[in-house]
Each structure stands twice: as structure tokens, then as C-alpha cells.
Scaffold this motif. Structure first.
Motif: not given
Length: 372
Positions: A192-200, A153-163, A165-168, A125-128
């Protein structure tokens, strides 16, 4: 009477002939009440390998899990396979609007490994548009009673945040009854919370990014009060994510950043104040000790956990005032607890290897941010 019975199950050809001797009906079924509804569907991805793997799961794992036991017996028991291999009389089953051909399957040879395949899917998985398929994929796994490890699941969330995919991730959490991903898993919610900070931060803390981030973490925080995510038996106890200051601290960070950048560092609705009070109320649960026996891993983990909280407390202190009661509490917490932990983590990471770990990069990003 026979027609009603036939519409709900599969019968072998001799049984059909005994019930309806004059019928020329082919061996097929269209259940009136499917066991689990329609089989999850996938949209095209950016990778042919990913498309093929998802299709394999759909046909070899998800479809069988939607069948009744007599139907499963047909596809898995060797003695019944001859009934599925006649090209003149194909066996099919209708689930929802879709008609599926039934084919012989082997548990041993035709079913891919859940955990290895999940890791492969995360790599592919590389794109939204790829990540969108995780909703039906997790739904299919839950129906098939295939469990995914918490760490995956943690890894999935982390990768989705970085790429992107947080909406998903939000959709997966909202549809917990289908996907099985509960926010009661502290590790998952922390990511999930870390991903939100990183995205901002990665978006330059634009007004739109911060507004969307605040909306996102507030929605996650509200879902943590829902029993479908956190069982009432652990509410307020050690297993409740709301008792974790590193999770509550992200809500504080978002509100403080929003106030600083777009509300002239004012807190008219006491949103920052309330978030700070929530964090301090559960501060006794903070896990600040770094286990050096784990090398860089625990130091990296702790830096990721506490860097946003440290940053959020510093900003909140400016908003609330350093000489207020809460301001003094924040100063004490920052000076006595957070800064020693962060400096220790940086020290451990610096001496273990030359690789710049994720936690250190994230801390430096926050430190250099011109917020507050």
C-alpha cells in the motif's frame, strides 16, 4: 404462534400442511432477522467474463453463507432438492430488500475455487470501475469464511495502485470488519505504501498528487494504531508494521517531497523532522541483506522496499541540514546501509536476466526525479 415461527425459517411442504392445513401459502421465507444482512451486490464491469464470475460467487457462495442451517440444508442436501424444483411453487428467501430464488447446489460442482478465481478476477479487472467491486467481493468472502492468501492480497493492492484503484484500497482498509483485510499484514501495508509513492511519481509529483498522497499515507499510518488492524499484543514488536522502517520511511518521503516542492524546503511544523526520527528509531529492524540464492526476486523486492527510503532520506537531509545531528545520522545511514544494499540489488538484477524488473524501474524513476 405458527405465523411467527414460519417467518423465521423454511419448512418443508408437509410440515406447512400440518401447521396450517387450510393454507395455500407457497414454499417461501422472509426472515425477520437475516443471518448476515443483505447479500453483497456488484456493479457492472468492463468485462462480461468478470461479471459472470462475480455473479457465480454471489449466487453459489455468498447467498448460501447468508442462510440459516435449515435453509442451507434445503439447497445442499439432495433429498430436499425436490422441494426447490417445483415451478408452480418456487422457494425464495428475502434478505434485506431483495428476494432470492433458492436452487439446488453441490459443494463439489457449483462452487468455484477461491484462490484460482481470485487470481482470475485480478487479471480481468482493468478499469477503476472494476476495482470498486473488490469491496463487496472481499466482504462476501469473509462472510463465507473463504480465506485469501497474504500474497494474493499483496498482488491485489499492487495492481490496484498501478491501475488507479488506491481509493478502493483505502475503503477496503477502513471497512476491515467487513472485508477482513488487516493492515497488520506487513506485506500488504508495504505494498500500500509503495503504491502511494508510485502514484505520486507516475503523476509527475503535482501538488494535487503529493497532497493526496500525503493524506493517504498519513491515514494508513493512523489506522496502524487501531486495534482492529494491529492487535495490542504485537504493538511495538516484530509483527507491528510501525516497527518497519520501510513503511515509516514512506511517511518520511511524502512529507519531505511535500516540503521540498511546495513549502520551499522548510519544515515549520517539524513534520519532516518527526518522520525522520521515527524512521531512525526503528532502523535496527531494517532487513537489508539480499539473498542471492533467490536470484532476481529478493533483489527486486529489496530495491522496491528501500529506494523510496533512500530517496526520502536524501531529501530530508537537505531540509534539516547536513550538519545537524539528524543530518549526520541520515548521512551515516545512507552511506553505510542503504547505498550498499541498493547497489548490490542493482548488480544482482543486472546479471540475472535482461528483463527490467519493477524495482529497478522504480529506482531509476526516483533517481531521475528533480526533487530536492
Amino acid at each position: 404462534m405458527a405465523d411467527a415461527f414460519l417467518s423465521k425459517t423454511i419448512l418443508c411442504r408437509p410440515c406447512l400442511q400440518r401447521l396450517l392445513p387450510s393454507s395455500s401459502r407457497t414454499f417461501s421465507t422472509s426472515p425477520l432477522r437475516p443471518k448476515h444482512g443483505a447479500v453483497p451486490t456488484f456493479t457492472p464491469t468492463s468485462s462480461p467474463d468478470l461479471d459472470n464470475l462475480l455473479t457465480t460467487f454471489r449466487t453459489n457462495i455468498f447467498l448460501p453463507s447468508h442462510l440459516f442451517k435449515p435453509q442451507q440444508s434445503l439447497i445442499y442436501k439432495t433429498k430436499n432438492h425436490r422441494l426447490l424444483t417445483n415451478p408452480d411453487e418456487p422457494a425464495t428467501v428475502q434478505l434485506g430488500p431483495e428476494v432470492h430464488p433458492l436452487k439446488p447446489l453441490s459443494y463439489l460442482h457449483d462452487e468455484p475455487s477461491t484462490h484460482k478465481s481470485f487470481a482470475t478476477i485480478l487479471d480481468l479487472c482493468q478499469e477503476p470501475r472494476d476495482w470498486v467491486n473488490m469491496v463487496p467481493f472481499l466482504t462476501g468472502l469473509k462472510t463465507a469464511k473463504r480465506r485469501i492468501r497474504s500474497g494474493q492480497l499483496e498482488k491485489m493492492v499492487r495492481k490496484m495502485a498501478e491501475k488507479g484503484g488506491l481509493g478502493v484500497v483505502m475503503e477496503i482498509a477502513r471497512r476491515v470488519e467487513d472485508t477482513g483485510m488487516k493492515l497488520g499484514d506487513v506485506g500488504v501495508t508495504r505494498e500500500i505504501m509503495w503504491g502511494a509513492v508510485w502514484r505520486c511519481m507516475n503523476s509527475g509529483c503535482t501538488e494535487e498528487a503529493v497532497r493526496d498522497g500525503a493524506k493517504f499515507v498519513n491515514a494508513i499510518w493512523e489506522m496502524l494504531s487501531e486495534e482492529r488492524h494491529v492487535d495490542k499484543t504485537i504493538r511495538g514488536r516484530a509483527g507491528d508494521p510501525k516497527t518497519k522502517p520501510e513503511i515509516a520511511g514512506v511517511v518520511m518521503w511524502m512529507r519531505a517531497v511535500q516540503s521540498t516542492l511546495f513549502s520551499e524546503s522548510k519544515d515549520p511544523d517539524d513534520q519532516v523532522k518527526k518522520a525522520v526520527e521515527t524512521v531512525l528509531a526503528v532502523w535496527k529492524n531494517a532487513d537489508l541483506k539480499i539473498n542471492e540464492k533467490e536470484g532476481w526476486y529478493d533483489a527486486n523486492h529489496k530495491l522496491l522496499m528501500w529506494a523510496p527510503v533512500w530517496h526520502g532520506m536524501k531529501i530530508s537531509r537537505k531540509i534539516l541540514g547536513q550538519n545537524t545531528s539528524l543530518g549526520r545520522d541520515l548521512t551515516s545511514t545512507i552511506t553505510l546501509d542503504l547505498e550498499p544494499t541498493i547497489q548490490k540489488a542493482i548488480e544482482v538484477l543486472s546479471r540475472n536476466d535482461n528483463t527490467k524488473r519493477r524495482g529497478l524501474g522504480f529506482y531509476e524513476m526516483l533517481e531521475k526525479a528533480k526533487i530536492g
